[in-house]
Design a protein around this motif. Structure first.
Motif, short mmCIF file in Angstrom:
data_model
loop_
_atom_site.label_atom_id
_atom_site.label_comp_id
_atom_site.label_asym_id
_atom_site.label_seq_id
_atom_site.Cartn_x
_atom_site.Cartn_y
_atom_site.Cartn_z
N GLY A 75 -49.95 -1.25 -58.50
CA GLY A 75 -49.05 -1.81 -59.50
C GLY A 75 -48.26 -0.67 -60.12
N GLU A 76 -47.14 -1.02 -60.75
CA GLU A 76 -46.30 0.00 -61.37
C GLU A 76 -46.95 0.51 -62.65
OE1 GLU A 76 -42.61 -1.82 -62.28
OE2 GLU A 76 -43.54 -3.58 -63.18
N SER A 77 -46.39 1.58 -63.20
CA SER A 77 -46.89 2.13 -64.46
C SER A 77 -46.82 1.08 -65.56
CB SER A 77 -46.06 3.36 -64.87
OG SER A 77 -46.19 4.39 -63.91
N SER A 79 -48.90 -1.47 -65.74
CA SER A 79 -49.39 -2.78 -65.26
C SER A 79 -50.82 -3.07 -65.70
CB SER A 79 -49.30 -2.84 -63.73
OG SER A 79 -50.11 -1.84 -63.14
N LYS A 81 -53.60 -0.93 -64.74
CA LYS A 81 -54.59 -0.38 -63.80
C LYS A 81 -55.59 0.55 -64.49
CE LYS A 81 -51.71 1.69 -61.06
NZ LYS A 81 -50.53 1.58 -61.94
N HIS A 237 -50.34 4.60 -57.04
CA HIS A 237 -48.98 4.09 -56.93
C HIS A 237 -48.53 4.09 -55.47
CE1 HIS A 237 -48.93 5.20 -61.23
NE2 HIS A 237 -48.00 4.28 -61.34
N MET A 252 -51.55 -5.68 -59.52
CA MET A 252 -51.48 -5.96 -60.95
C MET A 252 -50.04 -5.86 -61.45
SD MET A 252 -54.88 -4.21 -62.62
CE MET A 252 -54.53 -5.11 -64.14
N HIS A 253 -49.73 -6.75 -62.39
CA HIS A 253 -48.40 -6.75 -63.01
C HIS A 253 -48.52 -7.29 -64.41
CE1 HIS A 253 -44.14 -7.06 -63.61
NE2 HIS A 253 -44.16 -8.37 -63.67
N ASP A 254 -48.06 -6.50 -65.37
CA ASP A 254 -48.02 -6.93 -66.77
C ASP A 254 -49.38 -7.41 -67.26
OD1 ASP A 254 -46.75 -7.25 -69.18
OD2 ASP A 254 -46.01 -9.27 -68.74
N GLU A 256 -51.96 -8.56 -65.58
CA GLU A 256 -52.59 -9.65 -64.83
C GLU A 256 -52.71 -9.29 -63.35
OE1 GLU A 256 -51.24 -13.69 -67.08
OE2 GLU A 256 -49.70 -12.73 -65.86
N TYR A 274 -43.60 -10.51 -56.88
CA TYR A 274 -43.76 -9.13 -57.34
C TYR A 274 -44.33 -8.24 -56.23
CZ TYR A 274 -45.49 -5.08 -59.86
OH TYR A 274 -45.74 -3.78 -60.27
N THR A 275 -45.30 -8.76 -55.47
CA THR A 275 -45.87 -7.99 -54.36
C THR A 275 -44.81 -7.69 -53.32
OG1 THR A 275 -47.97 -9.15 -54.74
CG2 THR A 275 -47.76 -7.90 -52.70
#
Length: 304
Positions: A75-77, A79, A81, A237, A252-254, A256, A274-275
């Motif tokens: 997931g991006e920064s 997210s 993790k 990443h 993971m995103h936001d 979740e 998103y994926t």
């Protein structure tokens, strides 16, 4: 010399088979289970009359990790993790929800009662220089968790681990600043393995290293996970590295988990938008070659 892996190829079938076999031999219960985990933080106040805003870092996370599994978390920064693995490692507490390790609830236990977790779950951090005490020799660094846990023969264990991570016995008497970045990360891995953990959490373990040594450290990590029958939680990443190491992926995103499943299925047939966007944005060798060819074509007319 350590063979350099082809980053971007799926994890080998042998590795998946080992993970499945380890899960089957240990039993159906997960080693780590998170149920409806929420973590909220309050930012510092900016006004004398109003409290700081609340940030919801994790929103109802459900996650089971089986014995022997190689789980990649991507997931991006921002997210969530790092927040998630801190909770799984008992370094932070959730606002609500439940986390169990080997069937034992850890969210409500005081730190003094988490000795079993400190022994059975160890972490390898992103920057080895900041995670190693510069005033301690390599031997003292590796022995530290052994002494804390009352290991009967820490010196023999230090020699065994130095050999396992590919460092000479003489390294035991030197200090972290005397080693390269890749060697320091090998020392960090040796320290993490010293108390015979069941779970190894690797948080961006190669992102601070030169490209030339990343593959060597990743190969070492894969071999040690197999040799010591570890459960691996790998946060990165770099999607190609996760695909190379892990048999299961969580996206993971936001705060979740938006998608999860076998590595091959997620990378080849993603279902969440998103994926798909994350995979499309990841650089590939084909894209790099295309950019190189385009730049070469633009230069050739000028040279003529």
């Amino acid at each position: 010399m350590t063979e350099t892996p082809q980053i971007g190829t799926p994890v080998p079938a042998r590795a998946r088979g080992d993970a499945v076999a380890a899960t089957a031999s240990t039993g159906p219960d997960p080693v780590i289970s998170a149920q409806q985990v929420v973590r909220r933080y309050r930012r510092p106040r900016r006004s004398l009359t109003r409290p700081g805003p609340v940030v919801e870092a994790l929103r109802g996370i459900d996650l089971d990790i089986a014995y022997g599994q190689r789980l990649g978390i991507v997931g991006e920064s921002g997210s969530g993790k790092s927040t998630l693995i801190r909770l799984l490692a008992g370094l932070d507490r959730p606002t609500s929800g439940s986390i169990t390790f080997a069937g034992r609830e850890i969210t409500r236990l005081p730190d003094r009662s988490l000795k079993f977790l400190r022994r059975d779950l160890q972490m390898v951090f992103q920057d080895p220089m900041s995670s190693l005490d510069p005033r301690m020799t390599v031997s003292d660094i590796i022995r530290e968790p052994l002494v804390a846990l009352g290991h009967p023969n820490p010196r023999a264990r230090v020699a065994e681990l130095l050999d396992a991570v590919g460092l000479p016995a003489a390294a035991a008497h030197r200090y972290p600043h005397q080693f390269s970045g890749g060697q320091r990360q090998r020392i960090s891995i040796a320290r993490a393995l010293s108390p015979h953990p069941k779970v190894l959490v690797a948080d961006e373990p190669v992102s601070a290293l030169d490209v030339s040594v990343r593959a060597q450290v990743l190969n070492l990590l894969m071999d040690l996970v197999d040799d010591f029958s570890l459960t691996l939680i790998f946060v990165s990443h770099d999607l190609s590295v996760v695909r190379h190491l892990c048999d299961t992926v969580v996206v993971m995103h936001d705060g979740e988990i938006v998608e999860r499943g076998p590595t091959t299925a997620i990378y080849e047939r993603p279902t969440h938008p998103y994926t798909r966007a994350l995979l499309a944005a990841a650089p590939t060798l084909r894209q790099a070659l295309a950019v190189h060819a385009a730049n070469r074509d633009r230069k050739e007319p000028q040279q003529r």
